[in-house]
Structure formats: C-alpha cells, structure tokens
Design a protein around this motif. Structure first.
Motif, PDB file in Angstrom:
ATOM      1  N   ARG A   1     -51.820  -7.221  14.896  1.00  0.00           N
ATOM      2  CA  ARG A   1     -52.225  -7.519  16.276  1.00  0.00           C
ATOM      3  C   ARG A   1     -52.259  -6.228  17.091  1.00  0.00           C
ATOM      4  O   ARG A   1     -51.606  -5.226  16.754  1.00  0.00           O
ATOM      5  N   ALA A   2     -53.043  -6.247  18.161  1.00  0.00           N
ATOM      6  CA  ALA A   2     -53.039  -5.108  19.081  1.00  0.00           C
ATOM      7  C   ALA A   2     -51.638  -4.960  19.663  1.00  0.00           C
ATOM      8  O   ALA A   2     -51.013  -5.943  20.061  1.00  0.00           O
ATOM      9  N   GLY A   3     -51.117  -3.750  19.706  1.00  0.00           N
ATOM     10  CA  GLY A   3     -49.769  -3.522  20.209  1.00  0.00           C
ATOM     11  C   GLY A   3     -48.695  -3.551  19.146  1.00  0.00           C
ATOM     12  O   GLY A   3     -47.529  -3.280  19.435  1.00  0.00           O
ATOM     13  N   HIS A   4     -49.047  -3.870  17.925  1.00  0.00           N
ATOM     14  CA  HIS A   4     -48.091  -3.849  16.818  1.00  0.00           C
ATOM     15  C   HIS A   4     -47.624  -2.414  16.573  1.00  0.00           C
ATOM     16  O   HIS A   4     -48.340  -1.436  16.847  1.00  0.00           O
ATOM     17  N   ALA A   5     -46.418  -2.240  16.046  1.00  0.00           N
ATOM     18  CA  ALA A   5     -45.868  -0.910  15.784  1.00  0.00           C
ATOM     19  C   ALA A   5     -46.764  -0.088  14.864  1.00  0.00           C
ATOM     20  O   ALA A   5     -46.862   1.137  15.011  1.00  0.00           O
ATOM     21  N   LEU A   6     -47.470  -0.746  13.914  1.00  0.00           N
ATOM     22  CA  LEU A   6     -48.330  -0.023  12.983  1.00  0.00           C
ATOM     23  C   LEU A   6     -49.677   0.358  13.596  1.00  0.00           C
ATOM     24  O   LEU A   6     -50.450   1.086  12.969  1.00  0.00           O
ATOM     25  N   ALA A   7     -49.970  -0.161  14.799  1.00  0.00           N
ATOM     26  CA  ALA A   7     -51.257   0.131  15.431  1.00  0.00           C
ATOM     27  C   ALA A   7     -51.229   1.458  16.180  1.00  0.00           C
ATOM     28  O   ALA A   7     -52.276   1.924  16.649  1.00  0.00           O
ATOM     29  N   GLY A   8     -50.045   2.095  16.293  1.00  0.00           N
ATOM     30  CA  GLY A   8     -49.938   3.299  17.104  1.00  0.00           C
ATOM     31  C   GLY A   8     -50.177   4.594  16.377  1.00  0.00           C
ATOM     32  O   GLY A   8     -50.214   5.656  17.005  1.00  0.00           O
TER      33      GLY A   8
ATOM     34  N   LEU B   1     -55.212 -14.133   9.261  1.00  0.00           N
ATOM     35  CA  LEU B   1     -55.501 -13.341  10.456  1.00  0.00           C
ATOM     36  C   LEU B   1     -55.012 -14.045  11.716  1.00  0.00           C
ATOM     37  O   LEU B   1     -54.558 -13.396  12.664  1.00  0.00           O
ATOM     38  N   ALA B   2     -55.083 -15.362  11.734  1.00  0.00           N
ATOM     39  CA  ALA B   2     -54.577 -16.102  12.891  1.00  0.00           C
ATOM     40  C   ALA B   2     -53.074 -15.898  13.050  1.00  0.00           C
ATOM     41  O   ALA B   2     -52.563 -15.720  14.170  1.00  0.00           O
ATOM     42  N   LEU B   3     -52.347 -15.896  11.941  1.00  0.00           N
ATOM     43  CA  LEU B   3     -50.906 -15.656  11.993  1.00  0.00           C
ATOM     44  C   LEU B   3     -50.605 -14.222  12.427  1.00  0.00           C
ATOM     45  O   LEU B   3     -49.709 -13.977  13.239  1.00  0.00           O
ATOM     46  N   ALA B   4     -51.339 -13.257  11.882  1.00  0.00           N
ATOM     47  CA  ALA B   4     -51.107 -11.859  12.237  1.00  0.00           C
ATOM     48  C   ALA B   4     -51.421 -11.608  13.707  1.00  0.00           C
ATOM     49  O   ALA B   4     -50.740 -10.803  14.367  1.00  0.00           O
ATOM     50  N   ARG B   5     -52.421 -12.269  14.234  1.00  0.00           N
ATOM     51  CA  ARG B   5     -52.810 -12.089  15.634  1.00  0.00           C
ATOM     52  C   ARG B   5     -51.698 -12.535  16.587  1.00  0.00           C
ATOM     53  O   ARG B   5     -51.557 -12.012  17.702  1.00  0.00           O
ATOM     54  N   ALA B   6     -50.885 -13.502  16.150  1.00  0.00           N
ATOM     55  CA  ALA B   6     -49.874 -14.088  17.038  1.00  0.00           C
ATOM     56  C   ALA B   6     -48.452 -13.726  16.639  1.00  0.00           C
ATOM     57  O   ALA B   6     -47.493 -14.370  17.075  1.00  0.00           O
ATOM     58  N   SER B   7     -48.276 -12.691  15.788  1.00  0.00           N
ATOM     59  CA  SER B   7     -46.932 -12.364  15.307  1.00  0.00           C
ATOM     60  C   SER B   7     -46.850 -10.888  14.954  1.00  0.00           C
ATOM     61  O   SER B   7     -47.779 -10.118  15.202  1.00  0.00           O
TER      62      SER B   7
END
Length: 302
Positions: free
Chosen positions: A174-181, A231-237
């Motif tokens: 998801r956007a804002g996840h620790a791995l997105a930085g 993807l739905a689960l990843a988007r919300a978690s």
C-alpha cells in the motif's frame, strides 16, 4: 434403419422448383428416364406421389407444397457447408465467444478488446469465464473458445498455443508502507509478512526457491486463490502481495510496486485454443485482436 440417399434432396428441390421432369432433367444434366427413376425413388422414400399429372403438366401434391421451403433450405445449407469459406462479413457476424482467463485479464485488457471487437462486429458478444485450473477440458468440449495462461504439464498436447507477452513478478504494498520509501532488499522483502497466492492452497513456490538460494525465507500469513484478493488485502494492510506485473496493471493503481530484489524466472502468458477452431475465420479474427490488445503486437512488449 438404412440411411436414405441424401442426393435425392437435390433432385426433389429441382423437381419442385421446375414442376417438370424434363426441365429438371436438363437442369441436373440427366436423361428424362433417369429423372423419372429418381422421382419414383422419391415417391417410395416419402410415401407420397409428390407430383401428379394435371392435363399435359405436373402439379405438386399438398405434401410436396409443404416440403418445398424446407427442402430448399436444407439444400442451401448443405451447399454452404461444403463450399470453401469466403470473406468473413464482420458486420453480419452474430456469435458469442467464451474466453477463459484468470483475474486481472478483464480488468487490464478487457475494455480495449471489447472496443475493438464492437467497432468491427457489433453482433459479437464476449463471455469471460473464470479459470480455476489449467485443465484443457473446456477447450476440448467446446464450452470455451479461447483461453489465456501459462502453458503447463496439464495442457493437452493437441492444444494450439501462441505467446502473448512475457511477465514477471513484482512486490506490491500500500502507499505509505515501510517498503514504499526506498529500495527493497532481499532481507527487507523476506522480513515482511506476505500474502500467498495459490489455487491449490499451497504456501511455497518459485519465489520461495529464489529466497532460499540466498538463505532467506518469507513468512506467509494468509493464502488466497487469486491476484485480485491478494492486492485488496495488501491495499488495506501491512502485508506484501507478489503478483504478475503486466497481468495486474490496473489492479495495482495507487499502490507501490517494485521489482523483486532477487532472481526469479520470467514466464510467458499465451492464448490457447482447440485445433478444430484453427481455420475458423471468426476465431482467427478474434485471436488477432487478442494478440494486438495484450500481446506481441504491442510496441512496449519485449
């Protein structure tokens, strides 16, 4: 019960159209005596005189009048079946094609395929059906016209295939996840909690083999049967989904995607069909659009 001589249908059609044994004989390039014998056989076969004398000519019986249109249509259809296929008139084509795909195909390629098909053949309908397994049964029994997927051991040896595109797995959060930085490393990827995708419910696959080669192992905390729910689960978690890149493009909108930081094999997505449809002009036309929309005709496809 013996099979009737179907050639008699052509003779009957001409006799009913001409109303004369002599004219029917000339049209079929037979002698009058041969045509008379054919009429006698038709009378035996139908149990009706069909044409009876009225003055110097012949007139049809009520049974012959009732048969005239049906016989004409049967002969026309039979000739059409045995005639080489002509130019396909897409504007008059009325047909429903069943396409079996995994989730993600319709979302990413369906709209463009429908647009192209409708522009050329407004009478054609597309029916997308889910793909819970790789068995070729639907292609064999005719319930499925075309299928997309990765060719596997369960693909029937007679099935025709054509490559559409190459794909690879990507990590999605998801956007804002620790791995997105920042850049994802093998350790940071393996250290997260993961969503497994398996139609059979298994936890391990090629991704785990790639990690194992580096001495790493990921923790799969939930397993789902498809890419869309992953993807739905990843988007919300805080969970990590690992899905095919091209096959899930629109499903990943608004999420962060990154190439996997370790070696994993690419794979080829193909379209599959039964050989009985190989030369079918309408099916060939549809395959051309499939290739253009999601496959090898795209300039961005390697």
């Amino acid at each position: 019960m013996s099979m009737p001589d179907l050639n008699l249908l052509i003779t009957l059609d001409v006799l009913l159209a001409e109303g004369s044994v002599a004219r029917a004989a000339r049209r079929l390039q037979l002698s009058p005596s041969a045509m008379s014998r054919a009429l006698a056989r038709l009378r035996d076969a139908t149990g009706d005189p069909l044409l009876v004398r009225a003055g110097r000519g012949l007139v049809p019986t009520p049974r012959a009048i009732a048969l005239r249109q049906q016989v004409s249509e049967l002969v026309h259809d039979s000739v059409a079946v045995l005639r080489p296929v002509g130019t396909l008139d897409l504007t008059q084509l009325a047909r429903t094609f069943s396409i079996r795909t995994r989730e993600g195909f319709v979302e990413n390629f369906g709209a463009e395929l429908i647009k192209r098909v409708r522009a050329e053949a407004p009478g054609v309908r597309l029916r997308f059906v889910p793909k819970p397994d790789k068995e070729s049964t639907g292609l064999r029994d005719g319930s499925v016209d075309l299928e997309t997927g990765v060719i596997g051991k369960s693909t029937g040896p007679e099935i025709r295939t054509q490559a559409l595109f190459r794909d690879r797995f990507v990590a999605v959060v998801r956007a804002g996840h620790a791995l997105a930085g920042g850049a994802i490393t093998p350790a940071s990827y393996a250290g997260g909690e993961h969503i497994g995708v398996s139609r059979q419910g298994g936890d391990k696959g090629p991704l785990d083999d790639g990690l194992l080669a580096l001495g790493l192992e990921r923790a799969v905390v939930v397993t789902v049967a498809g890419f869309a729910p992953a993807l739905a689960l990843a988007r919300a978690s805080e969970l990590i989904a690992t899905v095919p890149e091209r096959h899930t493009g629109l499903l990943r909108d608004g999420m962060h995607s990154a190439a996997l930081p370790f070696a994993t094999p690419e794979f080829t997505v193909s379209m599959l069909w039964h050989p009985r449809l190989d030369a079918d002009p309408a099916h060939r036309w549809l395959r051309g659009h499939m290739r253009a929309v999601c496959g090898a005709d795209r300039p961005d496809n390697p």
